[in-house]
Design an enzyme around this catalytic site. Sequence first.
Site, PDB file in Angstrom:
ATOM      1  N   ASP A   3       0.758  -1.231   0.090  1.00 51.33           N
ATOM      2  CA  ASP A   3       0.060  -0.044   0.168  1.00 51.33           C
ATOM      3  C   ASP A   3       0.961   1.255   0.001  1.00 51.33           C
ATOM      4  O   ASP A   3       2.182   1.181   0.400  1.00 51.33           O
ATOM      5  CB  ASP A   3      -0.980   0.109   1.313  1.00 51.33           C
ATOM      6  CG  ASP A   3      -0.324  -0.247   2.475  1.00 51.33           C
ATOM      7  OD1 ASP A   3       1.097  -0.522   2.563  1.00 51.33           O
ATOM      8  OD2 ASP A   3      -1.114  -0.287   3.615  1.00 51.33           O
ATOM      9  N   ASN A  63      -7.343  -2.045  14.395  1.00 53.79           N
ATOM     10  CA  ASN A  63      -8.768  -2.473  14.202  1.00 53.79           C
ATOM     11  C   ASN A  63      -8.989  -3.588  13.170  1.00 53.79           C
ATOM     12  O   ASN A  63      -9.931  -3.940  12.757  1.00 53.79           O
ATOM     13  CB  ASN A  63      -9.499  -1.284  13.712  1.00 53.79           C
ATOM     14  CG  ASN A  63      -8.865  -0.712  12.258  1.00 53.79           C
ATOM     15  OD1 ASN A  63      -7.923  -1.319  11.678  1.00 53.79           O
ATOM     16  ND2 ASN A  63      -9.395   0.328  11.776  1.00 53.79           N
ATOM     17  N   HIS A  94      -7.320  -4.009  10.393  1.00 54.44           N
ATOM     18  CA  HIS A  94      -6.994  -3.804   9.021  1.00 54.44           C
ATOM     19  C   HIS A  94      -5.757  -4.443   8.649  1.00 54.44           C
ATOM     20  O   HIS A  94      -4.736  -4.754   9.393  1.00 54.44           O
ATOM     21  CB  HIS A  94      -7.061  -2.191   8.657  1.00 54.44           C
ATOM     22  CG  HIS A  94      -5.973  -1.482   9.033  1.00 54.44           C
ATOM     23  ND1 HIS A  94      -5.921  -0.375   9.836  1.00 54.44           N
ATOM     24  CD2 HIS A  94      -4.653  -1.719   8.842  1.00 54.44           C
ATOM     25  CE1 HIS A  94      -4.667   0.165   9.978  1.00 54.44           C
ATOM     26  NE2 HIS A  94      -3.706  -0.551   9.362  1.00 54.44           N
ATOM     27  N   GLU A 150      -9.626  -1.485   5.223  1.00 54.21           N
ATOM     28  CA  GLU A 150     -10.365  -0.999   6.659  1.00 54.21           C
ATOM     29  C   GLU A 150     -11.594  -1.730   7.052  1.00 54.21           C
ATOM     30  O   GLU A 150     -12.276  -2.117   5.954  1.00 54.21           O
ATOM     31  CB  GLU A 150     -10.640   0.569   6.676  1.00 54.21           C
ATOM     32  CG  GLU A 150      -9.310   1.307   6.568  1.00 54.21           C
ATOM     33  CD  GLU A 150      -8.726   1.802   7.796  1.00 54.21           C
ATOM     34  OE1 GLU A 150      -8.591   0.923   8.638  1.00 54.21           O
ATOM     35  OE2 GLU A 150      -7.996   2.775   7.920  1.00 54.21           O
TER      36      GLU A 150
HETATM   37  C1  GLP Z   1      -0.524   0.899   8.585  1.00 54.46           C
HETATM   38  C2  GLP Z   1      -0.180  -0.049   7.323  1.00 54.46           C
HETATM   39  C3  GLP Z   1      -0.385  -1.607   7.518  1.00 54.46           C
HETATM   40  C4  GLP Z   1       0.259  -1.898   8.932  1.00 54.46           C
HETATM   41  C5  GLP Z   1      -0.327  -1.174  10.126  1.00 54.46           C
HETATM   42  C6  GLP Z   1       0.292  -1.515  11.412  1.00 54.46           C
HETATM   43  O1  GLP Z   1      -1.816   1.128   8.477  1.00 54.46           O
HETATM   44  N1  GLP Z   1      -0.914   0.344   6.275  1.00 54.46           N
HETATM   45  O2  GLP Z   1       0.133  -2.098   6.357  1.00 54.46           O
HETATM   46  O3  GLP Z   1       0.339  -3.068   9.029  1.00 54.46           O
HETATM   47  O4  GLP Z   1      -0.251   0.140   9.682  1.00 54.46           O
HETATM   48  O5  GLP Z   1       1.317  -0.793  11.589  1.00 54.46           O
HETATM   49  P1  GLP Z   1       2.365  -0.945  12.904  1.00 54.46           P
HETATM   50  O6  GLP Z   1       3.131  -2.053  12.533  1.00 54.46           O
HETATM   51  O7  GLP Z   1       2.996   0.185  12.987  1.00 54.46           O
HETATM   52  O8  GLP Z   1       1.318  -1.150  14.081  1.00 54.46           O
END
Ligand code: GLP
Length: 240
Positions: A67, A136, A138, A143
Site C-alpha cells: 500500500d 482495528n 486492517h 479497513e
Molecule cells: C499501517 C499499514 C499497515 C500496517 C499497520 C500497522 O496502517 N498500512 O500495513 O500493518 O499500519 O502498523 P504498525 O506495525 O506500526 O502497528
Amino acid sequence: MRLIVCEHYDELSDRAAEIIAEVVKNKPDAILGLATGSTPIGAYQRLCEMNRKGEIDFSRITTFNLDEYYPISPENDQSYRYFMNVNLFDHINIDKSATHVPKGDAADPEAECRRYEAMLDRSAGIDIQLLGIGQNGHIGFNEPDRDLVTVTHVTSLTDSTIDANSRFFAKREDVPTKALTMGMASIAKAKTVLLLASGKSKREAVSRLLDETVTTDCPATLLKLHPDLILICDKDAMPE
Ligand code: GLP
C-alpha cells in the site's frame, strides 16, 4: 493457520527474518510481498544484516508493497516508498527497478490501482506476503467495512487508523486521508502469508483472528481462509 508465539519483539523479528530468508535462499528469483509500519522493521534489519554478511542475495528478487498513502510524494519521508528505501532497499543488493510500491503521486489514482493489479497478475505470483495488522484488524489499508474491494483500490482511512498513524507525522492534519492498497484477494493470492503482531495494542485484533469467525468488520480474519497462513505474535499481542 500456524501460530508461533514469541517471548518478545526481538524473537518475533528473528523468526520472521528466518522464514523470509529461507524463501530467498530456496528461490533466488522469488517475489516478496512487503509491508510497512513499525512491526516489520526488526525483521528488515536482520535481512539487511544477513545480506551484508553474504548469507542471502537479493539481486534477482522482485518485491511488491501492499500500500501507499494518497496523495503523497515518494520523497516525502512519511511515504511508504521512502520507508522501504530507508529500512530495506538502500541496504541490500536489490535492483530498485524490481521494487514496486503503488505510486502515491499518480495523477489518476484509479488508473494507478489498475496498473498495479495488472502488474501483480502478470508476475509469477508472490511467494511470501509479509503483513502487519492494524489495531482495528486492517490489513494493508483494507479497513473494516460492510463490503471490501478484492483488488488494488483507492480507499479512505478510518479515524482509528489516522489516529494510530499520526504518531509518525508532525500533526494529525498532515496524515493523508486516502491510500492505495492491494485488496484482500490480491493479498490472498500469495503462496504463503506471514502475519506479524506485536504489543498489547494488537491483542484485540489477534483475539478476533484466533476465534472462529470470518468478517469484513475485521479484514484480518479473512486470512484464516488462506491455506498457508503463519501468524507470529509476541506474548504482549497474545490474548490471555
Ligand atoms: C499501517 C499499514 C499497515 C500496517 C499497520 C500497522 O496502517 N498500512 O500495513 O500493518 O499500519 O502498523 P504498525 O506495525 O506500526 O502497528
